[in-house]
Design a protein around this motif. Structure first.
Motif, PDB file in Angstrom:
ATOM      1  N   LEU A 123      50.701  46.365  33.185  1.00 53.68           N
ATOM      2  CA  LEU A 123      49.381  46.433  32.561  1.00 53.68           C
ATOM      3  C   LEU A 123      49.285  45.508  31.350  1.00 53.68           C
ATOM      4  O   LEU A 123      48.246  44.889  31.101  1.00 53.68           O
ATOM      5  CB  LEU A 123      49.083  47.873  32.129  1.00 53.68           C
ATOM      6  CG  LEU A 123      48.721  48.875  33.230  1.00 53.68           C
ATOM      7  CD1 LEU A 123      48.619  50.274  32.633  1.00 53.68           C
ATOM      8  CD2 LEU A 123      47.424  48.490  33.909  1.00 53.68           C
ATOM      9  N   LYS A 157      48.753  41.964  32.550  1.00 52.20           N
ATOM     10  CA  LYS A 157      47.432  41.784  33.152  1.00 52.20           C
ATOM     11  C   LYS A 157      46.315  41.870  32.119  1.00 52.20           C
ATOM     12  O   LYS A 157      45.189  41.450  32.395  1.00 52.20           O
ATOM     13  CB  LYS A 157      47.205  42.843  34.238  1.00 52.20           C
ATOM     14  CG  LYS A 157      48.049  42.617  35.485  1.00 52.20           C
ATOM     15  CD  LYS A 157      47.747  43.659  36.546  1.00 52.20           C
ATOM     16  CE  LYS A 157      48.568  43.378  37.806  1.00 52.20           C
ATOM     17  NZ  LYS A 157      48.301  44.369  38.877  1.00 52.20           N
ATOM     18  N   THR A 200      38.635  42.534  41.242  1.00 49.60           N
ATOM     19  CA  THR A 200      39.928  42.945  40.689  1.00 49.60           C
ATOM     20  C   THR A 200      40.186  42.309  39.335  1.00 49.60           C
ATOM     21  O   THR A 200      40.692  42.957  38.406  1.00 49.60           O
ATOM     22  CB  THR A 200      41.052  42.572  41.658  1.00 49.60           C
ATOM     23  OG1 THR A 200      40.784  43.161  42.926  1.00 49.60           O
ATOM     24  CG2 THR A 200      42.396  43.047  41.144  1.00 49.60           C
ATOM     25  N   GLU A 230      40.843  44.139  35.686  1.00 46.59           N
ATOM     26  CA  GLU A 230      42.023  43.887  34.867  1.00 46.59           C
ATOM     27  C   GLU A 230      41.653  43.392  33.469  1.00 46.59           C
ATOM     28  O   GLU A 230      42.361  43.658  32.493  1.00 46.59           O
ATOM     29  CB  GLU A 230      42.919  42.870  35.560  1.00 46.59           C
ATOM     30  CG  GLU A 230      43.561  43.390  36.841  1.00 46.59           C
ATOM     31  CD  GLU A 230      44.400  42.331  37.538  1.00 46.59           C
ATOM     32  OE1 GLU A 230      44.320  41.152  37.103  1.00 46.59           O
ATOM     33  OE2 GLU A 230      45.112  42.673  38.502  1.00 46.59           O
ATOM     34  N   SER A 231      40.529  42.686  33.367  1.00 47.15           N
ATOM     35  CA  SER A 231      40.123  42.187  32.054  1.00 47.15           C
ATOM     36  C   SER A 231      39.701  43.314  31.117  1.00 47.15           C
ATOM     37  O   SER A 231      39.710  43.146  29.894  1.00 47.15           O
ATOM     38  CB  SER A 231      38.966  41.190  32.210  1.00 47.15           C
ATOM     39  OG  SER A 231      37.814  41.843  32.736  1.00 47.15           O
ATOM     40  N   ILE A 282      41.358  45.953  30.678  1.00 46.68           N
ATOM     41  CA  ILE A 282      42.565  46.598  30.146  1.00 46.68           C
ATOM     42  C   ILE A 282      42.689  46.360  28.647  1.00 46.68           C
ATOM     43  O   ILE A 282      43.058  47.263  27.883  1.00 46.68           O
ATOM     44  CB  ILE A 282      43.813  46.082  30.892  1.00 46.68           C
ATOM     45  CG1 ILE A 282      43.765  46.524  32.360  1.00 46.68           C
ATOM     46  CG2 ILE A 282      45.086  46.591  30.228  1.00 46.68           C
ATOM     47  CD1 ILE A 282      44.899  45.964  33.202  1.00 46.68           C
TER      48      ILE A 282
END
Length: 242
Positions: free
Chosen positions: A6, A9, A153, A157-158, A160
């Motif tokens: 994580l 990413k 996706t 992830e952005s 996070i």
């Protein structure tokens, strides 16, 4: 998905967030240890000093000196370290020491304030950078096709970094408010203990000038009250010759 995955990413904004989280945790653990030592011994120290001051100021000064490792011990010992004081000097010594001790109790607050303000902004910056990178690869002709599946996706992830920034800020804010409540409580403790000590002083002022105790005596001359300084009388003029 583990934490390390994580972290990578989350994008480049995760590195400054990591630094802020380390700084915040270091302040939190240091302050927790600081307050744990104070809150577990403070009441006992105050009670012992005030009980001793009712009968013997010399014993109260000895107890306060031995408790100088605690803020409240230094606070109550401040007016007792002088050989002889008046009521005004006694009160000023308490007030000056209280200001210094309370300022030391607020150590680390500015750093927590910076973390609370910067962490969400850095998380939002990381999300914006991630969205820019994800949307850059979209072509108008690919909308609605399987080729845009990776964009969704990437957008997920952005986010996070935003979530990480909010977590760091929320944890820092919780402990920041907790430490502030401790400081407010200390103001009440100092005011109550100082008022009781001053009341005992006005009833029976201490006089350490003839004491042979082992208390350290500073070479200190208490400041005189403004307006109380007595100037020498001017010489009388000589009688004029008749």
């Amino acid at each position: 998905m583990d934490i390390l995955d994580l972290f990578y990413k989350g994008g480049p904004a995760m590195w400054p967030l990591l630094v802020l989280s380390i700084l915040s945790l270091s302040v939190i653990f240091e302050r927790l240890w600081f307050w744990l030592r104070i809150l577990t011994q403070e009441k006992q120290i105050v009670d012992r000093i005030l009980d001793a001051a009712q009968n013997n100021w010399q014993e109260a000064a000895d107890i306060a000196k031995r408790a100088s490792h605690q803020p409240v011990g230094r606070f109550l010992y401040a007016p007792l370290r002088f050989p002889k004081t008046d009521a005004e000097t006694f009160r000023l010594a308490l007030e000056a020491t209280a200001e210094d001790e309370l300022a030391g109790m607020r150590r680390g607050e500015k750093l927590l304030e910076a973390v609370i303000a910067l962490a969400p902004l850095l998380g939002l910056l990381g999300t914006v950078l991630g969205l820019i990178q994800s949307l850059r690869s979209i072509r108008i002709g690919d909308l609605g096709t399987e080729s845009t599946a990776g964009v969704t996706t990437g957008i997920g992830e952005s986010l996070i970094s935003t979530a990480s920034g909010l977590i760091v800020a929320i944890i820092s804010l919780v402990f920041y408010r907790l430490f502030q409540s401790f400081v407010v409580n200390q103001v009440k403790v100092f005011r109550k203990a100082g008022n009781e000590m001053e009341l005992l002083y006005r009833q029976s002022p201490p006089d350490f000038s003839n004491s042979t105790s082992a208390i350290v005596r500073e070479n200190f001359t208490p400041p005189r009250k403004p307006g109380k300084t007595r100037l020498p009388e001017p010489p009388e003029p000589p009688n004029a010759p008749n």
